[in-house]
Design a protein around this motif. Structure first.
Motif, PDB file in Angstrom:
ATOM      1  N   VAL A 233      64.049 -68.118  14.808  1.00  0.00           N
ATOM      2  CA  VAL A 233      62.861 -68.283  15.618  1.00  0.00           C
ATOM      3  C   VAL A 233      63.534 -68.506  16.964  1.00  0.00           C
ATOM      4  O   VAL A 233      64.110 -69.637  17.286  1.00  0.00           O
ATOM      5  CB  VAL A 233      61.913 -69.209  15.314  1.00  0.00           C
ATOM      6  N   THR A 234      63.393 -67.588  18.050  1.00  0.00           N
ATOM      7  CA  THR A 234      63.726 -68.103  19.399  1.00  0.00           C
ATOM      8  C   THR A 234      62.776 -68.640  20.260  1.00  0.00           C
ATOM      9  O   THR A 234      61.779 -67.820  20.513  1.00  0.00           O
ATOM     10  CB  THR A 234      64.501 -66.661  20.074  1.00  0.00           C
ATOM     11  N   LYS A 235      63.053 -69.611  21.058  1.00  0.00           N
ATOM     12  CA  LYS A 235      61.845 -70.467  21.503  1.00  0.00           C
ATOM     13  C   LYS A 235      62.434 -70.176  23.015  1.00  0.00           C
ATOM     14  O   LYS A 235      63.501 -70.844  23.531  1.00  0.00           O
ATOM     15  CB  LYS A 235      62.022 -71.783  21.304  1.00  0.00           C
ATOM     16  N   LEU A 236      61.798 -69.418  23.681  1.00  0.00           N
ATOM     17  CA  LEU A 236      61.727 -69.438  25.156  1.00  0.00           C
ATOM     18  C   LEU A 236      61.117 -70.328  25.911  1.00  0.00           C
ATOM     19  O   LEU A 236      59.787 -70.560  25.764  1.00  0.00           O
ATOM     20  CB  LEU A 236      61.255 -67.948  25.765  1.00  0.00           C
ATOM     21  N   LYS A 237      61.878 -71.054  26.571  1.00  0.00           N
ATOM     22  CA  LYS A 237      61.255 -72.377  27.389  1.00  0.00           C
ATOM     23  C   LYS A 237      61.378 -72.356  28.777  1.00  0.00           C
ATOM     24  O   LYS A 237      62.481 -72.035  29.300  1.00  0.00           O
ATOM     25  CB  LYS A 237      61.787 -73.625  26.921  1.00  0.00           C
ATOM     26  N   ASP A 238      60.455 -72.509  29.701  1.00  0.00           N
ATOM     27  CA  ASP A 238      60.485 -72.569  31.113  1.00  0.00           C
ATOM     28  C   ASP A 238      61.125 -71.248  31.730  1.00  0.00           C
ATOM     29  O   ASP A 238      61.862 -71.215  32.552  1.00  0.00           O
ATOM     30  CB  ASP A 238      61.325 -73.756  31.537  1.00  0.00           C
ATOM     31  N   GLY A 239      60.660 -70.053  31.111  1.00  0.00           N
ATOM     32  CA  GLY A 239      60.874 -68.813  31.597  1.00  0.00           C
ATOM     33  C   GLY A 239      59.891 -68.756  33.024  1.00  0.00           C
ATOM     34  O   GLY A 239      59.011 -69.411  33.029  1.00  0.00           O
ATOM     35  N   ASP A 240      60.648 -67.808  33.861  1.00  0.00           N
ATOM     36  CA  ASP A 240      60.028 -67.686  35.132  1.00  0.00           C
ATOM     37  C   ASP A 240      58.666 -66.622  34.879  1.00  0.00           C
ATOM     38  O   ASP A 240      59.142 -65.423  34.562  1.00  0.00           O
ATOM     39  CB  ASP A 240      61.011 -67.257  36.181  1.00  0.00           C
ATOM     40  N   ALA A 241      57.851 -66.887  35.748  1.00  0.00           N
ATOM     41  CA  ALA A 241      56.690 -65.852  35.643  1.00  0.00           C
ATOM     42  C   ALA A 241      56.460 -65.730  37.217  1.00  0.00           C
ATOM     43  O   ALA A 241      56.174 -66.821  37.740  1.00  0.00           O
ATOM     44  CB  ALA A 241      55.160 -66.409  35.095  1.00  0.00           C
ATOM     45  N   LYS A 242      56.602 -64.686  37.582  1.00  0.00           N
ATOM     46  CA  LYS A 242      56.198 -64.412  39.074  1.00  0.00           C
ATOM     47  C   LYS A 242      55.394 -63.077  39.355  1.00  0.00           C
ATOM     48  O   LYS A 242      55.405 -62.232  38.411  1.00  0.00           O
ATOM     49  CB  LYS A 242      57.497 -63.662  39.818  1.00  0.00           C
TER      50      LYS A 242
END
Lengths: 419, 448
Positions: A233-242
């Motif tokens: 399970v890869t946890k993506l944290k604080d990805g950028d949404a533009k």
């Protein structure tokens, strides 16, 4: 009744009627569509079969249990050029759209350590089991689902393997995964020139898992391989949404961050190999893939607005199976030729087929070779072609109706140094 | 050893050539060989000269005006482009010239104040050539041969009346007529003498809409507010279609949408007005009083107010000749004038009337073997909300993507959706293969 009153009235009369545009969850997926197993170029030459046949450094990926049966040590570096091209035609339309031609380069590095002809062997693998790139552009009927997507999962796997008897060995590895994602899609808000807005999401995440295997062979060289790869399970944290949107609605689409979880499925593999003649071996592999872990995709945006809400998108993947068969022909001391074929059942239900992985059952065929340049050096090449069968779907989330068809070409090359 | 090497080399070269041949055979992108195209082959329908008969919707009216971009995105123009692959020919439209591209002028969104849309008038690059004797704008003439015959405001009952094309009548029709014809030409004659091979016909909306937008109040001085009586409608409709189908010509007709499915009537609701009144008067007033044919009463959520409802008149002293009191619309003694509300009985009257007219349209279509685009049913689906190609479609003002800023006419995306409705109807009726259009190529409401 004053002008102030009028203003207040108008305000209240029309307040909150605007912008119920819900940003449907972008469907990120390290799914089957992006899964082209090119970790071992030998196995690639047999369409992925050979977990029981090949006992070498790539066993770190295919079966850690076989690793301790290697006599010496080796390091190999491999790469392949996965060319993934999909076509889409909207139902009732005469126009076909293609993904842009691009090459995504999966790579692998396997190295072993340990004494020669010992009861144990250690190894390290760095490889990309999932990943791909798809670019439909901004001018196709599915633009509000996806413009482009790049995915990469890099697995780093330290491995240990032990011989329990001369014929039976086991092994296991710890998997640390780094996942990278970058996707964009059009948004139905329109600038003065009539062009739509765009959302871009990118981020990295990490996850952990393991890889186990057992290998058994008889003196007549019939071999059996059992291996299990856990889900990661890869946890993506604080990805950028533009978001690129007209100024008047910019407040509704704040540039923010997001969290998401991407389960990479577990798989269970059974492989058998047996000789037909002293020069010819047959390998058969069956893989059960636990895709039902992928039930939904949930996005949690840090800054929510009435427009930008957290999303829950059902995926409803089902477990899938693939079967592969290959033939390996040793022409002499220096050259082995091989060919293979396989069939993969899709885990994706029709209404959940999406443009990032327009999946369906697929057939594949392959060819490959290994040439011993010297006692120390081997070069291995392979070519696999996959055809994802055409599939006409109506998307449960976007309502997009149409047919997808995909061809995948993947030539690969690896170089091995033995000592 | 040498022989082994030699053998290997031969095998390698064989293998490499195999590689190369795999590459060259299969490197091309996937394609669809025969993509669910109708197998019946060439259709029997002659699309070589398509004409579009209708009103503002056919003309491409949008955002409260007729302007070039709207004309170019009109659904008949989209259909005509799709007809090219099945034998369609040129399709000429009375486009405004580039330097007069804003035509009649229109409204655009200026911005949002407290989340409220504020519109402004576009007044440059107009095609107004002067004013009529009744002080209405007259537009730059376009008298070349055309096939998009849509005339904003055209009604079925007026299509048979000479003089509607004069400077006293409909300026958009007058624009299309040479000076010697304006007094004598009827729209019926204009539309049925173009030598067409195929037609679309969407008239009838204004025979109801004019009455509905005037709060179901027939202004004796304004014939566009009349409700066309069902018997007359049936006669005129049949006559028009008889002429268009003469010589076994084919076509598609469309039903009249319900007035309740457009943002024009479902944006300013009773609840919103009441909330506004309460807030503005600190709760002193909280109800809206309306005039109906059954007397004065409080407004309910079944009563509809137009998008253009003049909120600034509420609470004023003397409106429409009632000298008694202030508090216009807020107290029982000074209710809103009938024309500013479509009360529930009027909604019922109009809905029923539209059903009657649509039954006429459907039976004529069946008798004449015409395709039927059921805009009435489809826009009911839209009202409930649809997701098409990843876009949320609804009857919501601005955000519903289908209706332009005037709340009645379509956005380019709405026109593309309508074009597909017509194309589906034609393909269904005549087993033709007109390709559908990709609606994502078209914009909805432009935001500043």
């Amino acid at each position: 009744m004053s002008a102030l009153y009028i203003q207040a009235l108008t305000n209240n009369a029309m307040k909150r009627i605007l912008f119920s545009i819900l940003l449907a969850g972008p469907s990120l997926l390290f799914g089957q569509g992006s899964q082209v197993n090119t970790q071992g170029i030998k196995a690639l030459g047999m369409s992925g079969a050979g977990s029981a046949l090949f006992v070498d450094e790539s066993s770190i990926f295919y079966n850690p249990g076989a690793l301790s049966k290697m006599e010496g040590n080796a390091v190999s570096v491999g790469g392949s050029a996965v060319m993934y091209r999909s076509a889409f035609r909207e139902t009732g339309s005469a126009d076909t759209y293609h993904t842009k031609f691009q090459i995504s380069p999966p790579f692998s590095l396997f190295t072993t350590f340990g004494p020669k002809e010992s009861w144990w062997k250690a190894g390290l693998g760095v490889y990309t089991p999932f990943g791909g790139a798809v670019d439909w552009g901004t001018e196709w009927p599915g633009r509000y689902e996806l413009n482009s997507l790049q995915l990469r999962a890099i697995y780093i796997q330290p491995t240990l393997s032990f011989k329990l008897t001369d014929q039976f060995s086991v092994g296991g590895g710890f998997v640390y995964n780094i996942g990278l994602v970058d996707l964009s899609r059009s948004l139905p808000v329109f600038f003065a020139d009539g062009s739509p807005g765009q959302a871009q999401l990118s981020g990295t995440g990490t996850g952990m898992g393991f890889n186990l295997g057992a290998h058994y062979h008889l003196d007549n060289e019939v071999a059996i391989s059992l291996s299990y790869r856990s889900k990661v399970v890869t946890k993506l944290k604080d990805g950028d949404a533009k978001f690129t949107v007209p100024t008047s609605v910019a407040a509704s689409f704040p540039n923010t961050t997001f969290d998401a979880e991407l389960p990479l499925p577990a798989s269970f593999n059974l492989g058998i190999s047996f000789p037909l003649s002293p020069k010819v071996d047959i390998a058969v592999d069956g893989t059960f893939i636990g895709y039902d872990v992928y039930k939904s995709l949930d996005f949690d945006y840090k800054d929510n607005t009435p427009v930008l809400q957290d999303t829950h998108q059902p995926k409803k993947y089902e477990n899938a199976f693939s079967g592969k068969i290959g033939i390996n022909y040793k022409t002499g001391d220096h050259l082995a030729l091989r060919a293979g074929g396989g069939y993969v059942y899709t885990p994706v239900n029709g209404p959940y087929v999406s443009p990032e992985t327009p999946d369906n059952n697929r057939i594949m065929g392959s060819a490959g070779f290994t040439y011993n340049i010297s006692d120390k050096w081997d070069i291995t090449g392979a070519y696999v072609f996959q055809r994802i069968q055409a599939r006409t779907v109506t998307s449960a989330t976007s309502g997009l109706r149409g047919a997808y068809k995909t061809n995948i070409h993947a030539p690969g090359l690896s170089l091995t140094y033995k000592w | 050893m040498v022989t082994i090497m030699k053998k290997s080399n031969t095998e390698i070269s064989f293998f490499l050539s195999l590689f190369v041949s795999i590459l060259s055979v299969s490197s091309c992108a996937p394609d669809f060989d025969d993509f669910d195209q109708n197998s019946s082959g060439q259709s029997q329908v002659d699309f070589s000269k398509y004409i579009a008969v209708g009103n503002s919707l056919t003309a491409g009216f949008a955002d409260g005006g007729l302007y070039l971009e709207g004309q170019q995105a009109a659904f008949p123009n989209i259909i005509a482009a799709q007809l090219k692959s099945v034998g369609g020919g040129e399709f000429m439209s009375p486009f405004f010239a580039e330097e007069q591209s804003n035509g009649s002028g229109y409204i655009r969104l200026k911005g949002f104040v407290n989340d409220l849309p504020v519109t402004e008038n576009v007044t440059d690059k107009l095609a107004i050539r002067g004013m009529s004797p009744t002080q209405r704008p007259l537009y730059t003439k376009y008298t070349n041969e055309i096939q998009n015959l849509g005339v904003p405001g055209m009604r079925l009952d007026m299509a048979f009346v000479a003089g509607v094309g004069s400077v006293y009548g409909n300026s958009y029709f007058e624009r299309l007529l040479t000076d010697d014809k304006t007094e004598t030409e009827t729209y019926f004659n204009f539309a049925t003498t173009k030598g067409h091979t195929f037609f679309s016909f969407w008239l009838g909306n204004n025979d109801v809409l004019g009455y509905a937008t005037n709060g179901a109040y027939h202004d004796p001085n304004d014939p566009t507010t009349a409700l066309t009586e069902a018997g007359l409608f049936a006669n005129l409709y049949t006559n028009f279609i008889e002429a268009l189908t003469a010589g076994e010509r084919k076509g598609v007709v469309a039903t009249i949408p319900d007035v309740t499915v457009v943002p024009y009537f479902n944006t300013v609701t009773t609840a919103r007005l009441e909330a506004g009144v309460s807030a503005a008067t600190q709760g002193q007033f909280s109800k809206i009083y309306i005039t109906t044919s059954n007397g004065v009463r409080m407004a309910t959520d079944e009563d509809l107010f137009p998008l253009t409802f003049p909120a600034d008149t509420l609470g004023k002293a003397v409106i429409f000749g009632n000298p008694a009191t202030a508090g216009y619309g807020l107290i029982e003694q000074n209710p809103l004038h009938d024309k500013f509300v479509l009360d529930r009985d009027e909604v019922m009257e109009i809905t029923t009337h539209i059903e009657t007219l649509n039954n006429t349209i459907k039976s004529v279509a069946e008798n004449k073997e015409l395709a039927l685009a059921d805009a009435h049913d489809y826009l009911h689906l839209v009202k409930n909300g649809l997701t098409l190609s990843g876009i949320d479609i609804s009857a919501s003002y601005i955000t519903g993507n289908v209706f332009s800023l005037d709340g009645i006419h379509l956005t380019p995306m709405g026109n593309a959706i309508m074009a597909n409705l017509f194309i589906d109807a034609i393909n269904l009726k005549y087993s033709t293969n007109i390709p559908r259009v990709d609606i994502t190529k078209y914009r909805a409401v432009i935001l500043p």
